[in-house]
Enzyme design. Structure first.
Site, PDB file in Angstrom:
ATOM      1  N   ILE A 118       0.849  -1.193   0.000  1.00 34.72           N
ATOM      2  CA  ILE A 118       0.000   0.000   0.000  1.00 34.72           C
ATOM      3  C   ILE A 118       0.882   1.239   0.000  1.00 34.72           C
ATOM      4  CG2 ILE A 118      -1.816   1.247   1.224  1.00 34.72           C
ATOM      5  CD1 ILE A 118      -2.518  -1.429   2.588  1.00 34.72           C
ATOM      6  N   CYS A 119       0.596   2.159  -0.901  1.00 32.37           N
ATOM      7  CA  CYS A 119       1.315   3.426  -0.959  1.00 32.37           C
ATOM      8  C   CYS A 119       0.409   4.533  -0.438  1.00 32.37           C
ATOM      9  CB  CYS A 119       1.747   3.734  -2.396  1.00 32.37           C
ATOM     10  SG  CYS A 119       2.627   5.311  -2.574  1.00 32.37           S
ATOM     11  N   VAL A 120       0.740   5.061   0.737  1.00 29.01           N
ATOM     12  CA  VAL A 120      -0.023   6.148   1.341  1.00 29.01           C
ATOM     13  C   VAL A 120       0.944   7.004   2.146  1.00 29.01           C
ATOM     14  CG1 VAL A 120      -0.623   4.767   3.387  1.00 29.01           C
ATOM     15  CG2 VAL A 120      -2.058   6.710   2.737  1.00 29.01           C
TER      16      VAL A 120
END
Length: 273
Positions: free
Chosen positions: A127-129
């Site tokens: 996940i890219c956040v």
């Protein structure tokens, strides 16, 4: 080690299709044992808070027998697809993997359920956040991170996509992107919460659940303070009722049983007549 992967995946149910990851992820999760006691204390406190007060649309995944997470090194949660999104009505599992430098360094987030999203890698589920990158602070809670990830399902950031195809489709035609995401959600998402399924299993396997009505305290309250013998309760009630109605008219005491002595007296009196 590779032979254990299918078994773990099948335990999640046929509707969960876990991503394939290298052993580096699993090895990093075991580092929780080497974390200082202060960090372990914080993780335990946050896990308890997640169980007690979970964010909207998020539930911590716990063992159905113990009611606790199977490991403090990996915070596994289940996210309900937000309304008005292609993920609505489905449940997706993810985890936060803690490293040796936690909480100075952020955990790493991975979706365990396959999902079509610009900010989720299709191969690893990473996940890219920003909350898990430049916006991370040592005071950031698991609850906040999980809430941000759920908001990511509502407002993707295609500018920093890990799935270039999904990011491009999102920018060019949201309808097509929504159809693709909805299709994958139908195939890989779960139509009901596995946390509820775990609660049901715990109710079935725990002998104490649902047995409170037979506890000594409940039993005593039903029998009265004198704690009379339950085997004699039926006859004693009949005797007491007959005694209470001994002076009443016959028409009002049809349901009461008379003592044997009174029946003998009746028979003798009838013979005399």
């Amino acid at each position: 080690m590779s032979s254990s992967t299918p078994t773990a995946g099948s335990a999640l149910g046929s509707l969960y299709r876990p991503y394939h990851r290298s052993n580096s992820t699993s090895s990093s999760s075991s580092s929780i044992e080497n974390l200082p006691p202060r960090t372990l204390s914080r993780v335990t406190k946050e896990v308890r808070e997640l169980i007690k007060n979970p964010p909207e649309g998020i539930r911590l995944v716990v063992d159905h027998e113990t009611g606790l997470p199977s490991s403090l090194g990996e915070i596994v949660a289940e996210v309900e697809g937000p309304q008005g999104t292609p993920y609505e009505g489905k449940f997706f599992r993810l985890k936060l993997v803690l490293g040796m430098e936690f909480p100075m360094s952020p955990p790493r987030g991975f979706f365990l359920t396959k999902i079509y999203h610009p900010n989720v890698d299709m191969t690893t589920g990473a996940i890219c956040v920003n909350t898990l990158k430049k916006d991370w602070t040592p005071d950031t809670s698991f609850s906040h991170v999980l809430s941000v990830i759920r908001c990511l399902l509502i407002f993707p950031f295609p500018e920093s996509s890990l799935n270039d195809e999904a990011g491009k489709l999102f920018m060019e035609s949201y309808d097509e992107y929504s159809k693709r995401a909805h299709l994958m959600a139908d195939v890989h998402g779960r139509p009901y919460s596995s946390a509820d399924e775990g609660d049901e299993k715990r109710r079935k396997t725990d002998p104490d659940v649902g047995e409170d009505c037979d506890s000594p305290q409940r039993l005593k309250s039903r029998l009265g303070e004198n704690g009379s013998n339950p085997l004699a309760s039926k006859s004693s009630n009949n005797i007491s009722s007959s005694g209470a109605n001994s002076n009443s008219k016959p028409g009002k005491s049809l349901g009461a049983k008379k003592p044997s002595s009174s029946r003998m007296i009746k028979k003798k009196s009838l013979k005399r007549l």
